[in-house]
Design a protein around this motif. Structure first.
Motif, PDB file in Angstrom:
ATOM      1  N   LEU A 138       0.837  -1.196   0.000  1.00 19.75           N
ATOM      2  CA  LEU A 138       0.000   0.000   0.000  1.00 19.75           C
ATOM      3  C   LEU A 138       0.877   1.253   0.000  1.00 19.75           C
ATOM      4  O   LEU A 138       1.657   1.464   0.928  1.00 19.75           O
ATOM      5  CB  LEU A 138      -0.924   0.002   1.222  1.00 19.75           C
ATOM      6  CG  LEU A 138      -1.885   1.191   1.348  1.00 19.75           C
ATOM      7  CD1 LEU A 138      -2.860   1.228   0.173  1.00 19.75           C
ATOM      8  CD2 LEU A 138      -2.645   1.125   2.668  1.00 19.75           C
ATOM      9  N   GLU A 139       0.749   2.057  -1.032  1.00 19.25           N
ATOM     10  CA  GLU A 139       1.514   3.287  -1.141  1.00 19.25           C
ATOM     11  C   GLU A 139       0.725   4.430  -0.514  1.00 19.25           C
ATOM     12  O   GLU A 139      -0.444   4.663  -0.855  1.00 19.25           O
ATOM     13  CB  GLU A 139       1.840   3.594  -2.602  1.00 19.25           C
ATOM     14  CG  GLU A 139       2.757   2.551  -3.234  1.00 19.25           C
ATOM     15  CD  GLU A 139       3.187   2.926  -4.635  1.00 19.25           C
ATOM     16  OE1 GLU A 139       2.475   3.739  -5.290  1.00 19.25           O
ATOM     17  OE2 GLU A 139       4.224   2.427  -5.088  1.00 19.25           O
ATOM     18  N   ALA A 169      -2.473  14.772   0.022  1.00 17.70           N
ATOM     19  CA  ALA A 169      -2.625  14.128   1.332  1.00 17.70           C
ATOM     20  C   ALA A 169      -3.963  13.402   1.367  1.00 17.70           C
ATOM     21  O   ALA A 169      -4.939  13.869   1.972  1.00 17.70           O
ATOM     22  CB  ALA A 169      -2.539  15.172   2.447  1.00 17.70           C
ATOM     23  N   ASN A 170      -4.005  12.253   0.734  1.00 14.88           N
ATOM     24  CA  ASN A 170      -5.261  11.519   0.599  1.00 14.88           C
ATOM     25  C   ASN A 170      -5.396  10.374   1.600  1.00 14.88           C
ATOM     26  O   ASN A 170      -6.235   9.494   1.444  1.00 14.88           O
ATOM     27  CB  ASN A 170      -5.407  10.982  -0.824  1.00 14.88           C
ATOM     28  CG  ASN A 170      -4.383   9.897  -1.153  1.00 14.88           C
ATOM     29  OD1 ASN A 170      -3.309   9.849  -0.550  1.00 14.88           O
ATOM     30  ND2 ASN A 170      -4.712   9.034  -2.108  1.00 14.88           N
ATOM     31  N   PHE A 171      -4.542  10.374   2.645  1.00 18.51           N
ATOM     32  CA  PHE A 171      -4.602   9.368   3.701  1.00 18.51           C
ATOM     33  C   PHE A 171      -5.275  10.010   4.914  1.00 18.51           C
ATOM     34  O   PHE A 171      -4.736  10.951   5.508  1.00 18.51           O
ATOM     35  CB  PHE A 171      -3.196   8.898   4.051  1.00 18.51           C
ATOM     36  CG  PHE A 171      -3.137   7.750   5.029  1.00 18.51           C
ATOM     37  CD1 PHE A 171      -3.411   7.944   6.381  1.00 18.51           C
ATOM     38  CD2 PHE A 171      -2.793   6.472   4.604  1.00 18.51           C
ATOM     39  CE1 PHE A 171      -3.350   6.895   7.286  1.00 18.51           C
ATOM     40  CE2 PHE A 171      -2.730   5.412   5.506  1.00 18.51           C
ATOM     41  CZ  PHE A 171      -3.016   5.621   6.844  1.00 18.51           C
ATOM     42  N   PHE A 172      -6.448   9.494   5.288  1.00 15.57           N
ATOM     43  CA  PHE A 172      -7.217  10.091   6.373  1.00 15.57           C
ATOM     44  C   PHE A 172      -7.325   9.111   7.547  1.00 15.57           C
ATOM     45  O   PHE A 172      -7.755   7.976   7.380  1.00 15.57           O
ATOM     46  CB  PHE A 172      -8.609  10.484   5.873  1.00 15.57           C
ATOM     47  CG  PHE A 172      -8.576  11.528   4.798  1.00 15.57           C
ATOM     48  CD1 PHE A 172      -8.479  12.879   5.113  1.00 15.57           C
ATOM     49  CD2 PHE A 172      -8.620  11.161   3.452  1.00 15.57           C
ATOM     50  CE1 PHE A 172      -8.433  13.846   4.117  1.00 15.57           C
ATOM     51  CE2 PHE A 172      -8.582  12.114   2.449  1.00 15.57           C
ATOM     52  CZ  PHE A 172      -8.487  13.472   2.778  1.00 15.57           C
ATOM     53  N   ASP A 173      -6.927   9.610   8.722  1.00 19.99           N
ATOM     54  CA  ASP A 173      -6.884   8.792   9.936  1.00 19.99           C
ATOM     55  C   ASP A 173      -8.076   9.107  10.836  1.00 19.99           C
ATOM     56  O   ASP A 173      -8.331  10.263  11.166  1.00 19.99           O
ATOM     57  CB  ASP A 173      -5.581   9.065  10.691  1.00 19.99           C
ATOM     58  CG  ASP A 173      -5.534   8.352  12.036  1.00 19.99           C
ATOM     59  OD1 ASP A 173      -5.342   7.122  12.035  1.00 19.99           O
ATOM     60  OD2 ASP A 173      -5.693   9.021  13.078  1.00 19.99           O
ATOM     61  N   HIS A 174      -8.792   8.052  11.238  1.00 22.02           N
ATOM     62  CA  HIS A 174      -9.972   8.178  12.085  1.00 22.02           C
ATOM     63  C   HIS A 174      -9.861   7.252  13.290  1.00 22.02           C
ATOM     64  O   HIS A 174      -8.920   6.475  13.423  1.00 22.02           O
ATOM     65  CB  HIS A 174     -11.235   7.804  11.294  1.00 22.02           C
ATOM     66  CG  HIS A 174     -11.527   8.691  10.131  1.00 22.02           C
ATOM     67  ND1 HIS A 174     -12.290   9.818  10.231  1.00 22.02           N
ATOM     68  CD2 HIS A 174     -11.144   8.609   8.818  1.00 22.02           C
ATOM     69  CE1 HIS A 174     -12.384  10.407   9.047  1.00 22.02           C
ATOM     70  NE2 HIS A 174     -11.682   9.692   8.172  1.00 22.02           N
ATOM     71  N   GLU A 230     -12.197   5.432  -4.394  1.00 17.73           N
ATOM     72  CA  GLU A 230     -11.072   4.869  -5.138  1.00 17.73           C
ATOM     73  C   GLU A 230      -9.799   5.701  -4.991  1.00 17.73           C
ATOM     74  O   GLU A 230      -8.696   5.182  -5.159  1.00 17.73           O
ATOM     75  CB  GLU A 230     -11.430   4.763  -6.629  1.00 17.73           C
ATOM     76  CG  GLU A 230     -12.460   3.686  -6.946  1.00 17.73           C
ATOM     77  CD  GLU A 230     -12.797   3.663  -8.420  1.00 17.73           C
ATOM     78  OE1 GLU A 230     -12.183   4.467  -9.169  1.00 17.73           O
ATOM     79  OE2 GLU A 230     -13.651   2.870  -8.828  1.00 17.73           O
ATOM     80  N   ASN A 231      -9.968   6.972  -4.686  1.00 18.75           N
ATOM     81  CA  ASN A 231      -8.827   7.884  -4.680  1.00 18.75           C
ATOM     82  C   ASN A 231      -8.383   8.318  -3.296  1.00 18.75           C
ATOM     83  O   ASN A 231      -7.561   9.240  -3.181  1.00 18.75           O
ATOM     84  CB  ASN A 231      -9.178   9.123  -5.523  1.00 18.75           C
ATOM     85  CG  ASN A 231      -9.382   8.781  -6.986  1.00 18.75           C
ATOM     86  OD1 ASN A 231      -8.515   8.185  -7.613  1.00 18.75           O
ATOM     87  ND2 ASN A 231     -10.535   9.134  -7.524  1.00 18.75           N
TER      88      ASN A 231
END
Length: 305
Positions: free
Chosen positions: A11-12, A43-48, A73-74
């Motif tokens: 996973l990139e 910055a398309n990585f979102f932490d919850h 998808e993105n």
């Protein structure tokens, strides 16, 4: 935005993760603008986490990003579970129920990553393994990790869990850097030499686990931020001088300091301010010299033997 592999997975992910713990402090239009700005910055990585806003943060995020199959998808979604009122719970039942709730609130069919939030003293790793197996086989979770865990806790889980644990979310900042300091002050009789985490930094590097520093601007345990704080005059002077050299903000340099470490960390930023978000993302393009990194380290009061 610079990209790294998350742990031992394929996973990139961007080197800066966007933490959504405070997104419930924004109005609807503000939340939409914040999320859109993050995407524009790469910055398309979102932490919850299921406890953020008692779940409302995940709902607000899904609405703000206008979740749909094409949007999904993105982006890369990570959430955490295991904290309950007055206790921690890694039971199979709780993990499975938590993930169903998370998916419903985020309006998605799967998580890219699920982390176990805080160590559960009553954990039965066999149950965790069963839960992870069900989640992977059902397609609800693609990758797994932990948060705030030491090497022995990770090894205990990994003895039973078939999936590799690809991330460990830990508190780390310039002023909260004991996991770095104890490796520098080996065999020294000072507080910096105290090993409080079982050499978790080296362990994660050895086992291809990505460290995700949380609260990268905080000192103490949510006591406040060190940037612009009169308690840290030498540190702020040093950061400001380096920021001026690179023509960026002090925020950028604070994140660049973490990214300079060869462990390939992925800081989780918690700001809801669009300008600071952009400044954090700029750190991806700043590579501090060895001299600059150590000058910031020392200016924070960290010692060299």
């Amino acid at each position: 935005m610079r990209i790294i592999k998350l742990g031992s997975s394929n996973l990139e992910v961007p080197v800066v993760a966007v933490g959504c713990m405070r997104i419930n402090s924004l109005e609807k239009k503000e939340a939409e603008q914040f999320v859109q700005t993050a995407l524009e910055q790469g910055a398309n990585f979102f932490d919850h986490a299921d406890i953020y806003g008692s779940g409302t943060c995940e709902e607000i995020f899904a609405d703000a990003i206008h979740m749909s199959p094409s949007v999904r998808e993105n982006i890369i979604l990570q959430s955490k579970c295991g904290i309950r009122k007055g206790m921690f719970d890694f039971s199979k039942e709780h993990i499975l129920n938590s993930v169903d709730g998370i998916l419903s609130r985020l309006k998605t069919e799967y998580l890219d990553t699920l982390l176990l939030h805080r160590p559960d003293a009553l954990v039965e790793p066999e149950e965790v393994a069963e839960a992870f197996q069900i989640l992977e086989q059902s397609g609800k979770v693609r990758h797994f990790g932990v948060s705030n865990q030491n090497p022995m806790q990770i090894q205990l889980l990994q003895k039973y869990v078939k999936q590799p644990l690809v991330a460990n979310q830990l508190q780390l900042s310039i002023t909260n850097a004991n996991m770095i300091s104890n490796g520098i002050n080996v065999n020294m009789e000072n507080d910096s030499a105290i090993n409080r985490d079982g050499s978790i930094l080296d362990f994660c590097r050895l086992h291809d686990i990505t460290i995700q520093p949380w609260s990268p601007f905080q000192y103490g345990f949510f006591e406040g931020v060190f940037l612009g704080n009169e308690k840290f005059p030498e540190l702020n002077q040093q950061i400001n001088e380096i920021a001026e050299k690179y023509q960026v903000s002090n925020t950028t340099i604070a994140i660049a300091w973490l990214l300079r470490h060869p462990a390939n960390m992925q800081p989780v930023i918690g700001t809801m301010n669009v300008d600071r978000l952009i400044d954090c993302c700029k750190a991806s393009d700043v590579h501090l010299t060895r001299e600059e990194w150590y000058s910031i380290y020392r200016a924070a009061g960290n010692i060299l033997p």
